[in-house]
Write a protein that holds these residues in place. Structure first.
Motif, PDB file in Angstrom:
ATOM      1  N   ARG A   1       1.370  35.609   5.947  1.00 16.82           N
ATOM      2  CA  ARG A   1       0.055  36.251   5.959  1.00 16.82           C
ATOM      3  C   ARG A   1      -1.003  35.260   6.442  1.00 16.82           C
ATOM      4  N   LYS A   2      -1.990  35.780   7.119  1.00 14.77           N
ATOM      5  CA  LYS A   2      -3.137  34.977   7.548  1.00 14.77           C
ATOM      6  C   LYS A   2      -4.105  34.891   6.385  1.00 14.77           C
ATOM      7  N   VAL A   3      -4.465  33.669   5.982  1.00 18.52           N
ATOM      8  CA  VAL A   3      -5.239  33.528   4.747  1.00 18.52           C
ATOM      9  C   VAL A   3      -6.677  33.068   4.946  1.00 18.52           C
ATOM     10  N   ALA A   4      -6.999  32.399   6.052  1.00  9.42           N
ATOM     11  CA  ALA A   4      -8.364  31.911   6.222  1.00  9.42           C
ATOM     12  C   ALA A   4      -8.605  31.477   7.657  1.00  9.42           C
ATOM     13  N   ALA A   5      -9.866  31.603   8.068  1.00 13.73           N
ATOM     14  CA  ALA A   5     -10.286  31.086   9.377  1.00 13.73           C
ATOM     15  C   ALA A   5     -10.775  29.653   9.213  1.00 13.73           C
ATOM     16  N   VAL A   6     -10.649  28.861  10.281  1.00 15.42           N
ATOM     17  CA  VAL A   6     -11.107  27.471  10.276  1.00 15.42           C
ATOM     18  C   VAL A   6     -12.040  27.274  11.467  1.00 15.42           C
ATOM     19  N   PRO A   7     -13.287  26.863  11.233  1.00 13.89           N
ATOM     20  CA  PRO A   7     -14.238  26.714  12.347  1.00 13.89           C
ATOM     21  C   PRO A   7     -13.880  25.557  13.275  1.00 13.89           C
ATOM     22  N   ARG A   8     -14.274  25.673  14.530  1.00 14.61           N
ATOM     23  CA  ARG A   8     -13.986  24.639  15.524  1.00 14.61           C
ATOM     24  C   ARG A   8     -14.663  23.313  15.183  1.00 14.61           C
ATOM     25  N   SER A   9     -15.804  23.403  14.512  1.00 17.59           N
ATOM     26  CA  SER A   9     -16.634  22.219  14.281  1.00 17.59           C
ATOM     27  C   SER A   9     -16.007  21.180  13.373  1.00 17.59           C
ATOM     28  N   VAL A  10     -14.919  21.524  12.666  1.00 22.44           N
ATOM     29  CA  VAL A  10     -14.301  20.559  11.737  1.00 22.44           C
ATOM     30  C   VAL A  10     -13.313  19.640  12.448  1.00 22.44           C
TER      31      VAL A  10
ATOM     32  N   SER B   1      -9.249  28.556  15.078  1.00 23.90           N
ATOM     33  CA  SER B   1      -8.058  28.242  14.286  1.00 23.90           C
ATOM     34  C   SER B   1      -8.005  29.096  13.023  1.00 23.90           C
ATOM     35  N   ALA B   2      -6.822  29.176  12.449  1.00 25.72           N
ATOM     36  CA  ALA B   2      -6.647  29.932  11.210  1.00 25.72           C
ATOM     37  C   ALA B   2      -5.467  29.358  10.434  1.00 25.72           C
ATOM     38  N   LEU B   3      -5.438  29.653   9.148  1.00 32.68           N
ATOM     39  CA  LEU B   3      -4.359  29.211   8.280  1.00 32.68           C
ATOM     40  C   LEU B   3      -3.398  30.369   8.024  1.00 32.68           C
ATOM     41  N   VAL B   4      -2.116  30.088   8.155  1.00 33.21           N
ATOM     42  CA  VAL B   4      -1.066  31.072   7.884  1.00 33.21           C
ATOM     43  C   VAL B   4      -0.198  30.551   6.748  1.00 33.21           C
ATOM     44  N   ALA B   5      -0.009  31.382   5.730  1.00 33.90           N
ATOM     45  CA  ALA B   5       0.866  31.031   4.605  1.00 33.90           C
ATOM     46  C   ALA B   5       2.143  31.846   4.699  1.00 33.90           C
ATOM     47  N   PHE B   6       3.253  31.232   4.315  1.00 38.28           N
ATOM     48  CA  PHE B   6       4.517  31.971   4.305  1.00 38.28           C
ATOM     49  C   PHE B   6       5.388  31.473   3.169  1.00 38.28           C
ATOM     50  N   GLU B   7       6.308  32.308   2.772  1.00 40.79           N
ATOM     51  CA  GLU B   7       7.254  31.973   1.701  1.00 40.79           C
ATOM     52  C   GLU B   7       8.662  32.318   2.162  1.00 40.79           C
TER      53      GLU B   7
ATOM     54  N   LEU C   1      12.881  23.884   2.018  1.00 42.50           N
ATOM     55  CA  LEU C   1      11.524  24.406   2.196  1.00 42.50           C
ATOM     56  C   LEU C   1      11.436  25.829   1.643  1.00 42.50           C
ATOM     57  N   THR C   2      10.522  26.040   0.694  1.00 43.27           N
ATOM     58  CA  THR C   2      10.366  27.371   0.107  1.00 43.27           C
ATOM     59  C   THR C   2       9.020  28.006   0.433  1.00 43.27           C
ATOM     60  N   SER C   3       8.069  27.209   0.924  1.00 41.02           N
ATOM     61  CA  SER C   3       6.759  27.764   1.244  1.00 41.02           C
ATOM     62  C   SER C   3       6.096  26.922   2.323  1.00 41.02           C
ATOM     63  N   GLY C   4       5.014  27.469   2.887  1.00 41.71           N
ATOM     64  CA  GLY C   4       4.298  26.719   3.906  1.00 41.71           C
ATOM     65  C   GLY C   4       2.878  27.219   4.077  1.00 41.71           C
ATOM     66  N   LEU C   5       2.025  26.330   4.555  1.00 43.66           N
ATOM     67  CA  LEU C   5       0.668  26.680   4.959  1.00 43.66           C
ATOM     68  C   LEU C   5       0.369  25.855   6.195  1.00 43.66           C
ATOM     69  N   VAL C   6       0.192  26.529   7.324  1.00 44.52           N
ATOM     70  CA  VAL C   6      -0.009  25.811   8.573  1.00 44.52           C
ATOM     71  C   VAL C   6      -1.289  26.276   9.255  1.00 44.52           C
ATOM     72  N   MET C   7      -1.951  25.332   9.901  1.00 47.06           N
ATOM     73  CA  MET C   7      -3.137  25.639  10.677  1.00 47.06           C
ATOM     74  C   MET C   7      -2.741  25.727  12.138  1.00 47.06           C
TER      75      MET C   7
END
Length: 279
Positions: free
Chosen positions: A183-192, A201-207, A145-151
């Motif tokens: 790093r925190k990259v984006a917010a995610v609304p509850r309605s989805v 919720s939010a998306l976090v990216a890491f390397e 694993l070299t990268s990730g994006l998790v909600m």
């Protein structure tokens, strides 16, 4: 073409399987195709990637990942969902069915040998109650694993990406930084989501980067746990149990070039690594 799942399809699949989302498993299913497309775009995966997805659920994100041409290894603890996922992909993305592998397992216990294809990217909507332990376990267990994006829950995202000096900087921040920058990259609304969660919720990216020279990782992580177990105390006092005594803790801190009166929240992962190495 890959047909993504919308609200009607999500509810239909849940009804077919008699699945009632549970808080215990942290099940909140994404039912908005535009959100899925955004996550996949931010993840930056494509035909050369093997994506590890944890908790695919009914397959919303799985279908979006497969649409990029990537291979997907999906780890699902719920046997009903694990059994249904290949069928869903065969129905909605038949040309991609051979690029999906489902592993019925608990992501907190899955081993590298259980995962085919050496996954290089983690992309997942993680159950909020185990998000950080799952990420740390997988980074430790799956060296490819070299990268990730998790909600994750927004508060968890903030802690994962926090830097020294912040009041929310703590154990998750340092342990994730051990593997590389986040790093925190984006917010995610509850309605989805269905059902609608009572948290944001939010998306976090890491390397994955070069791990600091600290000797043994377990020693470093136990040091971090001790440093933040009593945030208001100086490190000399907070690390007394870890080092054997306050006096010995002071000696180790001085040897690492750190003022014994410093508090844990002021140190970065490389500072902690020097203390662990001094021991």
């Amino acid at each position: 073409m890959v047909e993504l799942l919308g609200p009607a399809e999500i509810r239909g699949l849940a009804a077919e399987l008699d699945v009632r989302p549970t808080k215990k498993l942290g099940q909140n299913f994404v039912h908005d195709p535009n959100t899925v497309r955004r996550i996949v775009e931010l993840a930056g995966v494509g035909v050369d990637d093997v994506v590890l997805e944890v908790g695919p659920g009914l397959g919303s994100l799985t279908l979006g990942l497969l649409a990029t041409g990537a291979r997907v290894v999906a780890v699902e603890i719920d046997p009903k969902l694990a059994e249904r996922l290949p069928k869903t992909v065969a129905e909605r993305a038949p040309e991609a069915a051979d690029r999906l592998t489902v592993v019925g397992a608990d992501a907190m216990r899955v081993a590298n040998d259980d995962l085919p294809g050496a996954p290089d990217a983690l992309v997942a909507n993680l159950p909020y109650n185990v998000a950080v332990p799952v990420v740390l376990h997988l980074l430790a267990e799956v060296p490819s694993l070299t990268s990730g994006l998790v909600m994750v829950q927004t508060e968890v995202a903030d802690r994962m990406a926090a830097g020294p000096g912040s009041r929310i900087y703590g154990v998750p921040s340092v342990k994730l930084a051990y593997y590389g920058p986040a790093r925190k990259v984006a917010a995610v609304p509850r309605s989805v989501f269905w059902p609608v969660p009572n948290v944001d919720s939010a998306l976090v990216a890491f390397e994955r980067g070069e791990t600091p020279a600290s000797g043994d990782r377990d020693t470093l992580f136990s040091l971090v746990d001790a440093a933040f177990s009593q945030r208001r105390k100086t490190l000399r006092a907070a690390l007394a149990g870890w080092a054997g005594s306050a006096e010995r803790a002071g000696e180790l801190l001085t040897a690492a070039g750190i003022d014994p009166k410093t508090r844990g929240e002021q140190l970065g992962v490389h500072d902690f690594a020097r203390i662990a190495a001094a021991r």
